[in-house]
Design an enzyme around this catalytic site. Sequence first.
Site, PDB file in Angstrom:
ATOM      1  N   HIS A  26     108.096  57.895  55.031  1.00 46.26           N
ATOM      2  CA  HIS A  26     106.784  57.661  54.430  1.00 46.26           C
ATOM      3  C   HIS A  26     106.537  56.157  54.387  1.00 46.26           C
ATOM      4  O   HIS A  26     107.422  55.386  54.021  1.00 46.26           O
ATOM      5  CB  HIS A  26     106.761  58.248  53.007  1.00 46.26           C
ATOM      6  CG  HIS A  26     105.523  57.906  52.229  1.00 46.26           C
ATOM      7  ND1 HIS A  26     105.519  57.032  51.162  1.00 46.26           N
ATOM      8  CD2 HIS A  26     104.242  58.328  52.357  1.00 46.26           C
ATOM      9  CE1 HIS A  26     104.286  56.939  50.658  1.00 46.26           C
ATOM     10  NE2 HIS A  26     103.511  57.704  51.380  1.00 46.26           N
ATOM     11  N   HIS A  80      99.407  49.096  54.038  1.00 46.75           N
ATOM     12  CA  HIS A  80      99.050  50.077  53.022  1.00 46.75           C
ATOM     13  C   HIS A  80      97.658  49.730  52.510  1.00 46.75           C
ATOM     14  O   HIS A  80      97.496  48.767  51.757  1.00 46.75           O
ATOM     15  CB  HIS A  80     100.072  50.063  51.882  1.00 46.75           C
ATOM     16  CG  HIS A  80     100.027  51.293  51.031  1.00 46.75           C
ATOM     17  ND1 HIS A  80     100.696  51.421  49.849  1.00 46.75           N
ATOM     18  CD2 HIS A  80      99.372  52.478  51.211  1.00 46.75           C
ATOM     19  CE1 HIS A  80     100.472  52.621  49.332  1.00 46.75           C
ATOM     20  NE2 HIS A  80      99.664  53.265  50.152  1.00 46.75           N
TER      21      HIS A  80
END
Length: 624
Positions: A170, A215
């Site tokens: 992830h 992100h």
Amino acid sequence: MESKWFLTKIRDEFRGGKINVDKTYKLLEKLSIPCNYIHVKSIFKANDRLKQGRITIEEFRSIYRIMAHREEIIEIFNTYSENQKFLFEKNLLQFLIQEQYALDMTKNTAFEIIQKYEPIEEVKRAHQMSFEGFIRYMGSPECLIFKTDCGKVYQDMNHPLNDYFISSSHNTYLVSDQLLGPSDLWGYISALVKGCRCLEIDCWDGSRNEPVVYHGYTLTSKLLFKTVIQAIEKFAFLVQNHCSPPQQEVMADILQCVFGDSLLSDMLDDFPDRLPSPEVLKFKILVRNKKIGSLMETRARKGSDKHGQVAEYEEIDQDVDGEVKESKSLAVLEDNSEEKSDTINVAGLPLFKRKRVKVAMALSDLVIYTKAEKFRSFQYSRLYQQFNESNSIGESEARKLLKLKAHEFILHTRMFITRIYPKAMRADSSNFNPQEFWNIGCQMVALNFQTPGLPMDLQIGKFLDNGGSGYILKPHFLRDIETQFDPNETPRDTDPVTLTIRLISGIQLPPSNNSSSNKANTLVILEIFGVPDDHVRQQTRVIKKNAFCPRWNETFTFIIQVPELALIRFVVESQGLITGNEFLGQYTLPVLCMNKGYRRVPLFSKMGESLEPAALFIYVWYVR
């Protein structure tokens, strides 16, 4: 004979007189005795009678015996040696069969082991093994706890992709926390080295028409998409795409340019309506992303100019726990009435949000067998989900579904690839326990690989199996259409394993950080992870001030109902009465990958680095 061999090996080192601790350490290594320098230094100091920092040949002999001639190994050797000096081939063969459960061993096997590990030529020529040869054999990779066969790809790799657990990460680009930390190519390299086969690439619009990876909506640093793809080169990965259509086209060009023929960009002729196997997809790259249209429509567009072609589709975002309200939500989804609002409501309760998403056809057509599709409910998936559509479900929602409808969850993962990812609240990049989702057959349980700890120990331990390929065939009860398996219930019709482990001793364990020498108040925790009924934790007593050779000689027995899903974790700690116990090392592996007999358990640091020669010495026995 042994004394003559020993003196011949070391005499030259003492021609100039005494030797210091550094030369002592190197001489032990030359004699094929793996050593921890801290332990050598402590034992050197204890045997340096004149306290001058230099030792004689006789003092070195004493140090060698302390380091190499462990009492527990002497006891085993003497049990099978007729004269307590040598093992004949028949003695060694008897040991291998009776203690190591090597039932297929022959006299020729015993001969080969002697030829490989016996250091004294005269003994080797006589087809015998001295104690020196025996300690080198017992310290070899052949006596590790992990089965050699499990270190190869031995499982059937011809099942469809959804029949396998797949090692997945992830936010692979992050090497720290989720909000402020840096993005780094090392995140991808490190994950790939650890056997990861599904990497996440979070793509956003960048300047000068260059997509970037970071992100989104945080202060994490950025990487060029092109640089990331070049670093990955030939490994499967997962793309999360937030880019505008023009930069999606750039992404498509980069993917095709860098990966070339390795990129799967069309369905395979033999697999128009089912997922191919890992064997068929070997050396291929699969892109997971949103997709427009069917696979046949994608094939029809193959070779055409897609520049500037953009399609728009309506995506439904689940706003509440839809599966808990499955009957209501499905009724709304099947309602064909015109809806002008951005939110669909039932009795005033918002269930789903609609949003329009634009996708460049050039990128959409690179998605073949791994189309990303929003999970709505198990019932919806049974009715409408296509074989090449996969779901991503957050850990919180997945955990609720697991508790409420575990059996339906298993039936879902039997058909569709399902990815579980950490909840957004884990800003520190912490991880959840992946075991609960492996128990229901979730193929891609995505963890933050940059964060060490129990979850990553389980991840690395599980995927040691099947040659570390990153693919593990799921047990039959997670693939069978008639399965009645539910991990939350007491297992029925299982084939349990009774596992007995005698934890004999520790070998050069890492000293405590609180010790000025080589000491630690050592204890070992043995923990089984699997279905809830199999989860159990036991521990040894504490051996005070001994990290070099603590001896426990304690026996533990575990009855494991579902061994196919079970992992065992060995953790070594130093007891701390005020600050709590200090982690010294651990090793995790699948229960069914354990060798029987006298075995070494290698230890690894919290960061996953080998602590060799630190190990546990155990005896393993199990029956089904």
